[in-house]
Design an enzyme around this catalytic site. Structure first.
Site: not given
Length: 266
Positions: A46, A84, A112, A114, A181
């Site tokens: 982010s 991330d 992390k 995704e 999320e």
């Protein structure tokens, strides 16, 4: 604050104590978050949007992530640092290992990723190599163009079952933590109840084991003026950034945040 470890987080889950997590990108805010009691610091991609002014997380590189992870490490006072893997960091098993090693060397305690059950081999390999993995499910921002925008995931029965199956497979593969999320609260509650590892939520309702927000959202800051439904501005009633962070931490711990107005339904 004593050092937060996976054992600490597992104990929180076991006794039903909520876990507080905030994004962090530099040493000063990392130190302030720790002083406020925040238990986990997420060096999120982010940063592409809130730090670099990009319109998505996609332009962020592994070099960016390693740099900001190192900055956060210098200010950290006991929180667990999760970093991330950026866009296409999961393209191959070799890239996952290479980039995860970069982040761990920079100061991360966990990485992390995704994705879904297709990451199982990587999760097992990372665990075997001493790298705990958190898997990000639901709305995964790196796939925004596949989703056709930032949309709530898991609302229909088929998608919900797929997400639950992914969560179970990833835990069995060795995932140390899951992050959900923008999924309906009922679905998040089911995943959390079924998981033996901690489950952190953002826009996933009150039943997850912990909550995370983007620091800038929590402080009421936005380049675009858009505030997601699941965000509360903790700065509006605080006298300082430290007070706002502490208010967020306490609201998570006391289970006052998220409130019903922050939830998504099926």
């Amino acid at each position: 604050m004593p050092d937060i470890t996976l054992t600490t987080l597992q104990a929180c889950k076991a006794r039903g104590e909520k876990i507080s997590m905030l994004t962090s990108y530099d040493a000063t805010f990392a130190a302030a978050a720790c002083q406020a009691g925040i238990e986990m610091l997420l060096v999120g991609d982010s940063l592409g949007m809130v730090m670099q002014g990009q319109d998505s997380t996609l332009p962020v590189t592994i070099e960016d992530m390693a740099y900001h992870t190192a900055c956060v490490k210098r200010g950290n006072k006991g929180a667990m640092i999760v970093s991330d893997l950026p866009f296409m960091g999961t393209a191959t098993l070799e890239e996952i290992y290479r980039q995860s090693a970069m982040l761990m060397r920079a100061g991360a305690h966990m990485v992390k990723l995704e994705g879904g059950a297709w990451l199982c081999e990587a999760v097992t390999g990372l665990a075997q190599r001493g790298i705990p993995a958190c898997i990000h499910l639901g709305l995964t921002p790196q796939s925004v163009h596949v989703f056709g925008g930032y949309k709530v995931q898991g609302r229909d029965a088929e998608a919900a079952e797929r997400l639950k199956a992914d969560a179970q497979a990833l835990e069995q593969a060795g995932a140390a933590m899951l992050l959900l999320e923008c999924v309906p609260s009922t679905l998040a509650a089911e995943v959390t109840a079924a998981a033996s590892v901690p489950v952190i939520g953002i826009g996933a309702g009150p039943s997850t084991d912990g909550q995370v927000l983007v620091l800038h959202d929590m402080l009421g800051l936005s380049l675009t003026g858009f505030t997601p439904k699941f965000v509360h501005n903790f700065m509006q009633d605080a006298g300082s950034i430290g007070e706002a962070m502490a208010a967020y931490h306490n609201a998570v711990k006391d289970q006052r945040f998220p409130a019903p107005e922050h939830e998504f339904n099926t």
